[in-house]
Scaffold this motif. Structure first.
Motif, short mmCIF file in Angstrom:
data_model
loop_
_atom_site.label_atom_id
_atom_site.label_comp_id
_atom_site.label_asym_id
_atom_site.label_seq_id
_atom_site.Cartn_x
_atom_site.Cartn_y
_atom_site.Cartn_z
N LYS A 101 -6.19 1.41 -7.31
CA LYS A 101 -6.04 2.67 -8.04
C LYS A 101 -5.86 3.85 -7.09
O LYS A 101 -5.05 4.74 -7.34
CB LYS A 101 -7.26 2.88 -8.95
N VAL A 102 -6.62 3.86 -5.98
CA VAL A 102 -6.54 4.97 -5.04
C VAL A 102 -5.29 4.89 -4.19
O VAL A 102 -4.65 5.91 -3.88
CB VAL A 102 -7.80 4.99 -4.13
N LEU A 103 -4.92 3.66 -3.78
CA LEU A 103 -3.76 3.44 -2.89
C LEU A 103 -2.79 2.43 -3.54
O LEU A 103 -2.58 1.34 -3.02
CB LEU A 103 -4.24 2.90 -1.54
N PRO A 104 -2.21 2.78 -4.68
CA PRO A 104 -1.39 1.82 -5.42
C PRO A 104 -0.11 1.42 -4.69
O PRO A 104 0.46 0.36 -4.99
CB PRO A 104 -1.06 2.55 -6.72
N ASN A 105 0.35 2.23 -3.76
CA ASN A 105 1.62 1.95 -3.07
C ASN A 105 1.43 1.36 -1.68
O ASN A 105 2.36 1.34 -0.89
CB ASN A 105 2.45 3.24 -2.99
N HIS A 106 0.22 0.89 -1.40
CA HIS A 106 -0.06 0.30 -0.09
C HIS A 106 -0.48 -1.16 -0.26
O HIS A 106 -0.99 -1.56 -1.31
CB HIS A 106 -1.15 1.10 0.64
N ASP A 107 -0.30 -1.94 0.80
CA ASP A 107 -0.51 -3.38 0.69
C ASP A 107 -1.96 -3.77 1.01
O ASP A 107 -2.81 -2.92 1.29
CB ASP A 107 0.47 -4.15 1.57
N GLU A 108 -2.18 -5.08 0.97
CA GLU A 108 -3.52 -5.63 1.18
C GLU A 108 -4.09 -5.29 2.55
O GLU A 108 -5.30 -5.12 2.70
CB GLU A 108 -3.50 -7.15 1.00
N ILE A 109 -3.25 -5.19 3.55
CA ILE A 109 -3.73 -4.87 4.91
C ILE A 109 -4.42 -3.52 4.91
O ILE A 109 -5.51 -3.35 5.48
CB ILE A 109 -2.55 -4.89 5.92
N VAL A 110 -3.80 -2.54 4.27
CA VAL A 110 -4.38 -1.20 4.20
C VAL A 110 -5.64 -1.22 3.34
O VAL A 110 -6.66 -0.61 3.70
CB VAL A 110 -3.36 -0.19 3.64
#
Length: 228
Positions: free
Chosen positions: A68-77
């Motif tokens: 929800k906070v970082l919807p456009n970032h991948d699992e690494i982030v």
């Protein structure tokens, strides 16, 4: 205080964030430090997402929070954010002035004096949940401190079911501020006390609770007036 007639419980199970612990006193400064570090590591750029987003996620599992906070970032982030959050919260409990809600310690003591078995069930990580309880010197009140992080449960329903089974509890109150707490209590056949004082969730969060309290110490009156 809104209430239905309740049966006196043998045990009370508490959520941590927004119920016992005034989470924003720790989370807000840590949240900004997490994003400062993510930017420093080249994993994130731009402004830190609004604080309201992370506060609205309280009660969720970490995996759900970062989606929800970082919807456009991948699992690494997301996983690096997990690591940073845990590390910085651990450090922050020693560094910052953090708070329980008013009268938490006194109310827990009074419930214990009445013979109530007390537990914590949180969707947080084990180190964080126990750190908070130890830092604020309330851990000795609890017969068990359960976290999704320790028990690898995917829902609070499963976590509370495990707690009830492990400790032979048949009649409990689930006390919390989010819909996941209402669900955890109701799907396990227990009464639910909704904490309406944190204000992190929507107005519909506590629909289905058997009683609503506007301050933590109202639990004493609820308990004393409950049917034996």
């Amino acid at each position: 205080m809104e209430k239905r007639k309740l049966k006196k419980p043998e045990a009370i199970i508490f959520d941590m964030d927004g119920t016992l612990f005034k989470t924003e006193t720790l989370l807000i400064p840590v949240y900004h430090r997490v994003f400062d570090q993510l930017r420093a590591e080249g994993l994130y750029s731009g402004e830190t997402p609004p604080e309201e987003i992370i506060l609205s996620c309280l009660g969720m599992l970490l995996d759900q929070i970062w989606k929800k906070v970082l919807p456009n970032h991948d699992e690494i982030v997301h996983r690096r954010a997990d690591e940073l959050l845990l590390q910085l919260e651990h450090e922050g409990l020693k560094e910052y002035v953090t708070e329980l809600y008013p009268k938490v310690e006194d109310t827990l003591a009074q419930l214990r004096e009445r013979g109530v078995r007390l537990f914590v069930a949180s969707n947080g990580l084990e180190l964080y949940v126990k750190d908070v309880a130890e830092t604020h010197e309330i851990i000795s009140f609890f017969e068990g401190v359960y976290s999704a992080g320790e028990h690898k449960t995917s829902t609070k329903v499963d976590l509370v079911k495990l707690l009830l089974n492990n400790h032979g509890v048949n009649n409990a109150w689930m006390v919390g501020d989010r819909s996941s707490d209402v669900e955890a209590g109701k799907q396990n056949g227990q009464s639910v006390i909704g904490c309406a004082y944190a204000g992190f969730g929507a107005d519909t969060e506590l629909v289905g609770a058997d009683a609503l309290i506007s301050s933590f110490d109202e639990l004493i009156q609820l308990y004393d007036e409950a049917i034996s």
